[in-house]
Scaffold this motif. Structure first.
Motif, PDB file in Angstrom:
ATOM      1  N   ASP A  36       0.823  -1.209   0.000  1.00 25.32           N
ATOM      2  CA  ASP A  36       0.000   0.000   0.000  1.00 25.32           C
ATOM      3  C   ASP A  36       0.856   1.257   0.000  1.00 25.32           C
ATOM      4  N   SER A  40       1.108   4.159  -3.012  1.00 24.82           N
ATOM      5  CA  SER A  40       0.809   5.581  -2.807  1.00 24.82           C
ATOM      6  C   SER A  40       1.781   6.467  -3.576  1.00 24.82           C
ATOM      7  N   GLU A 171      -1.403   6.461   5.249  1.00 24.67           N
ATOM      8  CA  GLU A 171      -1.984   7.766   4.944  1.00 24.67           C
ATOM      9  C   GLU A 171      -3.340   7.970   5.624  1.00 24.67           C
ATOM     10  N   ASN A 172      -3.490   7.379   6.819  1.00 26.85           N
ATOM     11  CA  ASN A 172      -4.685   7.520   7.634  1.00 26.85           C
ATOM     12  C   ASN A 172      -5.960   7.083   6.901  1.00 26.85           C
ATOM     13  N   ASP A 173      -5.825   6.099   6.025  1.00 29.32           N
ATOM     14  CA  ASP A 173      -6.973   5.531   5.310  1.00 29.32           C
ATOM     15  C   ASP A 173      -7.726   4.610   6.271  1.00 29.32           C
ATOM     16  N   GLU A 176      -8.165   0.900   5.184  1.00 32.90           N
ATOM     17  CA  GLU A 176      -6.912   0.150   5.225  1.00 32.90           C
ATOM     18  C   GLU A 176      -6.453  -0.074   6.663  1.00 32.90           C
TER      19      GLU A 176
END
Length: 276
Positions: A36, A40, A171-173, A176
């Motif tokens: 992931d 990105s 990325e603070n998803d 995820e």
């Protein structure tokens, strides 16, 4: 993703867009996080679970630019895999960066001697990994020359659990974060029972392998105490001494609960504050 002192995320994306990476790690959580993170930056990624799978992947895909290689894996470790890659003169030679949770001067030297180009301690920030990749690929970032964290230097004390580590990597998803945390918690719950059974049976090797299995992935989750307990148990097992490991194991459920509360119980933890 926060900008680094050596380049912004857009800088990395522009430099690394379209590059191809092979992630080699026997831990599902680590492979998920790394894949992931690389995506990105628009890096195309394939993965392998050990050194043998890595060799097969490189045989079938001759366009891999960078290999992120775990060290301790079943069947074939990162050292042996790297030696075999470098010995195959007809094989396209990618850059290879070791990813390891246990960095010593001797270990770093062994990485270089077997043919790796660099090494990166786990856990790491996105910026640290992207800088390593850019450096290995001989790509210069604007304003390059800034210093990076030294694996051998003193570092401030870490909290038992820091959700910001995983938040930065993903990325603070929220989706995820929940998925990765769920994977880790499920696997760790099974392993804790396995650790208890290994203690009861006096199975030192089994306890060592289970401890090693979660040491680096816990660090990537920001579960620093969980990782430290696993590292201590692995160290004791390698010395053939498991006295006191039963008490260490019983620390793990409470540490696991911190991860549940942060990512699995209701809303995810709030983003960690941006540091000046």
């Amino acid at each position: 993703m926060k900008a680094s002192s050596e380049g912004s995320f857009k800088d990395y994306q522009a430099l690394l867009h379209g590059k191809r990476a092979l992630v080699v790690d026997d831990d599902d959580v680590n492979r998920h996080i790394l894949s992931d993170l690389l995506a990105s930056a628009e890096i195309q990624t394939i993965s392998a679970r050990d050194g043998l799978e890595a060799l097969c992947a490189l045989e079938s895909d001759r366009h891999i630019d960078i290999v992120l290689m775990d060290i301790h894996m079943p069947r074939m470790d990162g050292y042996e895999a790297t030696k075999r890659i470098r010995a195959q003169v007809d094989l396209f030679q990618p850059r290879i960066i070791a990813l390891t949770g246990f960095v010593t001067p001797e270990g770093m030297q062994r990485c270089l001697e077997c043919g790796m180009d660099d090494f990166q301690a786990k856990p790491f920030t996105p910026d640290e990994l992207f800088m390593k990749i850019a450096k290995a690929l001989r790509l210069a970032l604007p304003g390059s020359g800034a210093t990076t964290r030294s694996p051998s230097g003193d570092s401030p004390a870490k909290p038992d659990f820091d959700p910001g580590v995983l938040q930065d990597l993903l990325e603070n998803d929220a989706v995820e974060l929940r998925q990765v945390a769920g994977k880790f918690v499920s696997a760790a719950e099974v392993s804790i029972e396995g650790m208890r059974a290994a203690i009861a049976a006096g199975a030192v090797d089994a306890l060592r392998d289970l401890s090693h299995k979660h040491k680096s992935s816990a660090a990537m989750m920001g579960a620093h105490r969980f990782s430290a307990v696993c590292a201590e148990m692995e160290k004791r097992c390698r010395a053939g001494q498991i006295e006191g490991c039963d008490a260490l194991i019983e620390e793990l459920p409470a540490q696991l609960q911190l991860i549940r509360q942060a990512f699995l119980d209701g809303d995810p933890a709030p983003p960690s504050p941006v540091k000046p």
